[in-house]
Design an enzyme around this catalytic site. Sequence first.
Site, PDB file in Angstrom:
ATOM      1  N   SER A  12       3.995   1.662   6.714  1.00  0.00           N
ATOM      2  CA  SER A  12       2.548   1.247   7.410  1.00  0.00           C
ATOM      3  C   SER A  12       2.577  -0.040   8.246  1.00  0.00           C
ATOM      4  CB  SER A  12       1.621   0.931   6.263  1.00  0.00           C
ATOM      5  OG  SER A  12       1.890  -0.157   5.560  1.00  0.00           O
ATOM      6  N   LYS A  13       1.726  -0.428   8.937  1.00  0.00           N
ATOM      7  CA  LYS A  13       1.473  -1.623   9.812  1.00  0.00           C
ATOM      8  C   LYS A  13       1.754  -2.853   8.924  1.00  0.00           C
ATOM      9  CE  LYS A  13      -1.423  -4.253  12.786  1.00  0.00           C
ATOM     10  NZ  LYS A  13      -1.623  -5.320  12.136  1.00  0.00           N
ATOM     11  N   ARG A  14       1.000  -2.864   7.708  1.00  0.00           N
ATOM     12  CA  ARG A  14       1.116  -3.795   6.791  1.00  0.00           C
ATOM     13  C   ARG A  14       2.507  -4.327   6.309  1.00  0.00           C
ATOM     14  NH1 ARG A  14      -2.052  -1.770   3.427  1.00  0.00           N
ATOM     15  NH2 ARG A  14      -3.895  -2.323   4.297  1.00  0.00           N
TER      16      ARG A  14
ATOM     17  N   ASP B 187       4.015  -6.345   9.176  1.00  0.00           N
ATOM     18  CA  ASP B 187       3.274  -7.616   9.298  1.00  0.00           C
ATOM     19  C   ASP B 187       4.246  -8.490   7.995  1.00  0.00           C
ATOM     20  OD1 ASP B 187       1.836  -6.669  11.303  1.00  0.00           O
ATOM     21  OD2 ASP B 187       0.044  -6.416   9.910  1.00  0.00           O
TER      22      ASP B 187
END
Length: 500
Positions: A262-264, A267
């Site tokens: 995921s993008k998380r 990040d």
Amino acid sequence: MSKQVRVRFAPSPTGPLHIGGVRTALFNYLFAKKNNGVFYLRIEDTDQNRFVPGAQAYIMEALEWLGIAPSETVGKNEKYGPYRQSERKEIYKQYAEQLINSGWAYYAFDTAEALDAHRKQHEAEGKTFIYNWHNREKLDTSLVISKEETDKRIAAGEDYVIRFKTPVNETLHLLDIIRGDIKFETNLLDDKVLFKSDGMPTYHLANIVDDHLMETSHVIRGEEWLPSMPLHSLLYKAFGWDAPEFAHLPLILKPIGNGKLSKRDGDKMGFPVFPLEWKTEEGDSSGYREKGFFPEAVVNFLALLGWNDGTEQEIFTLEELCTKFDLNRVHKAGAKFDPEKNKWFNHHYLQEQSNESLEKAFTPLLIEKGVTTTVDVLKIVSLIKERANFISDFWELSDYFFVAPTSYDEKASKNWKEETPNLMQQLILVLENIDDFNSVNIESIVKDWMTKNEIGMGKIMQPFRLSLVGALKGPHLFDIIEVIGKQETIKRIEKAISSL
């Protein structure tokens, strides 16, 4: 394969393109090229509530940057156009009605409130509400009201949807190129909505109709679409059409533990999950391009997430991938995303670049740092690139070429002994008398002087490097000296003598 291979990438323009979607596009592209087929891009924008301005242009730009642009898409070779689903909505209504007339679908007038009440009632009884064969004749549908009443309610403008009438008591045996035979029980499936009250089809109907009309031979898509396979197969049967071959790709997993990337995750661990940067009012999301990745590195890395050619080879050009790619060698299990391996690929492709192109890419960074210089930047690039993963690493690897050190590494400064200043003064005299100031000549003269005077290598070389660089790092010392020149070399030694 008897008919021409035609495969598609069909994203929804709801935001930036996730790296998992990029891998799907890549595998479709490789399969098409391997089989002398066509790779086309279709924009599936039937869900207007989730449409995000700029997303379609982003998708197209990302595929262009990666070198896997489609042969047919919006505004390009529209042989089976339009290629944007929102421009095809008149097509879908007739096919939805065809299913009604053939008994494969029915009208449902249930309100959102009524369906919510059914769900809550089932929950209270410890059950799960599924709209299917079990209750469709007890709900507000054309299966239980007359045709006249149905027509009257539609004519009066009452909201309705068209649902697929899933067969009862059937076992579907379906073939997936990657996963083999898969079995589905129709009694466990729900009656999916095919056409909505706003006059737009759902993904399921539009997808099947378009794949048929655009003569799609193979549907290569992510594992998350596997639960849709029985409905899609039944829709082909309902229309009397030959179904394409299906292949469901494995998920790209988080670097640590299970679950979809995921993008998380990006990040948290400092790596991009989008091909290009995506800017919104809430904030920006980094992209591979802006992070300094080469498109060849991204393509090579993604190709090996779930596929290999059966050898130990890891570096593939796009042309090699097009030749070797085979869906039968795609794994079923999820592929773990490895950020360090990602960097390793970029390091390899950086070394493949010409020094001239790297110098050109490095120059804006020097301008940003306010550096104006007369030193040979091309030479510097050739000396440092071996240690870099990205062009953005170049400044940290080469700052001392442009700016004299203002401080000295504390640990390295322990090499500066009591006799060091005197030895450095002698070294200055040696350097001053060298006329041909090139790396090979300087090294030869300095080492001859050390040998004649029986001075140990460690007594000179480490303090010498510390004086010029400020730390014990960097490429071959005499290459550094040649680049910065005699005057700057002596100046830095003198500063080190007074500072240390």
